[in-house]
Motif scaffolding. Sequence first.
Motif, short mmCIF file in Angstrom:
data_model
loop_
_atom_site.label_atom_id
_atom_site.label_comp_id
_atom_site.label_asym_id
_atom_site.label_seq_id
_atom_site.Cartn_x
_atom_site.Cartn_y
_atom_site.Cartn_z
N LEU A 110 0.82 -1.20 0.00
CA LEU A 110 0.00 0.00 0.00
C LEU A 110 0.85 1.26 0.00
CD1 LEU A 110 -2.74 1.46 0.30
CD2 LEU A 110 -2.55 1.13 2.77
N LEU A 111 1.88 1.30 0.85
CA LEU A 111 2.69 2.51 0.97
C LEU A 111 3.79 2.57 -0.09
CD1 LEU A 111 3.70 4.10 4.33
CD2 LEU A 111 5.23 4.21 2.37
N GLY A 112 4.51 1.46 -0.26
CA GLY A 112 5.63 1.47 -1.18
C GLY A 112 5.23 1.61 -2.63
N LEU A 113 4.15 0.93 -3.02
CA LEU A 113 3.69 0.99 -4.40
C LEU A 113 2.53 1.97 -4.56
CD1 LEU A 113 3.90 -0.15 -7.27
CD2 LEU A 113 2.29 -1.95 -6.60
N GLY A 114 1.52 1.87 -3.68
CA GLY A 114 0.31 2.68 -3.81
C GLY A 114 0.56 4.17 -3.67
N TRP A 115 1.15 4.58 -2.55
CA TRP A 115 1.41 6.01 -2.32
C TRP A 115 2.28 6.58 -3.44
CZ3 TRP A 115 2.33 8.04 3.28
CH2 TRP A 115 1.27 7.64 4.12
N SER A 116 3.36 5.86 -3.76
CA SER A 116 4.30 6.35 -4.76
C SER A 116 3.63 6.50 -6.11
CB SER A 116 5.48 5.38 -4.87
OG SER A 116 6.13 5.22 -3.63
N LEU A 117 2.88 5.47 -6.52
CA LEU A 117 2.25 5.49 -7.83
C LEU A 117 1.25 6.63 -7.96
CD1 LEU A 117 2.15 3.96 -10.50
CD2 LEU A 117 0.33 2.54 -9.55
N VAL A 118 0.44 6.83 -6.91
CA VAL A 118 -0.57 7.89 -6.95
C VAL A 118 0.09 9.27 -7.04
CG1 VAL A 118 -2.26 9.10 -5.52
CG2 VAL A 118 -2.44 6.63 -5.85
#
Length: 410
Positions: A110-118
Amino acid sequence: MMATKLLRPIGLCVALVVPALVLRFSGAEPAPLIGLVLFGMAVVAASFVLAWAAEAAQVDISGGLAIAILAVIAVLPEYAVDLYFAYTAGSNPDYVAYAAANMTGSNRLLLGLGWSLVVLIGLAIAKKRTGKPVPELTLDSPYRVELGFLAIASVVAFVIPVTGQISLLLGFALLGFFVFYLWKASRAEAGEPDLAGPAATIGALPRRPRRILVVALFAFVAAVILACAEPFAHNLIAAGTQLGIDRFLLVQWLAPLASEAPEFIVAILFAVRGNGGAAIGTLISSKVNQWTLLVGSLPIAYLLGGGGGALHLDARQVEEFLLTATQTLLGVTALLALRFPRWAAWTLLGLFAAQFALPGQTARYVLCAIYAAIALAALIRNRRHILPTLAAPFRRAPEHDPAVTVTAGR
């Protein structure tokens, strides 16, 4: 005319969901690839409906509460999978590792991929609109409340790797903190959301039909996600097993990827449409949910399944929790100034990817040290925002809903 505008998009999503529901309740067991496509299609369609309902709900309730409800519904698959593992662990100790792996994997994803991607998508959209590079996303001050809840929860989370267990006492404390979070979100006043597409059509309906439709859509999406999440994850794991992928890695990464799909899709939809506030708000709220409601529920599910008063972790699980906690600490400290710079997005994404290239105990502790060192640097840089952030959840609710804008920095 308004009915037609709603029937087309909602009808299309329902049509995409029906095959999966028929398959789910008929008891048929298709080939993993076919099941993956049908159930995945249903999850994606439900995510679109969830995004429309959550946006339209902001007409009647605070944006913070609408986003919190959205986040809870979006992570229902994660709860269903992880609580199943914890409940089963009460009678089968082997499942303790799966419960911990699934929870830590989904958090880091959630944080490593999700936050970064958004953030990167939001910055790309801003560059396209303004015609010049934009180095950071800037959050309005009311978002400090959500960040404050996450900051407190992330600090408390270090109790788990230090003690090597998730106790019932900690579980109930985290659940109580989550209830307080929902109450705090409900105290914010409803603003004037900037709606587009189906969400705007729903928001323009008269009050009573609008509220009935929004509640019905939330209920529909929750039912679809609960019905399709488990077979989606099952078929994903089955397909991965056929390819010879390790089962622990499947539980830690592929299953969370499936269960996190709804919130990822919703957040990306918001970001692509330029609604960065809802995108970041959804993922921050999801992170608060996972560190409070989900972690707090694990020892209770374990007890109900026949286990003891604490979910005990082995050395590998302690390492996973420590790595997840330090990653969260970096995410929080980078946002203390309510600015999400491009470098932070790439750093979180790069370190998230590094764990796959550097497996093993030593590598995990090295990554923990790197996360902690960067977090300390960010903490020193943003030190004047520490106390305001920690105090934000206990202050009077702001008068207006949080929003996010994109700036070129100072």
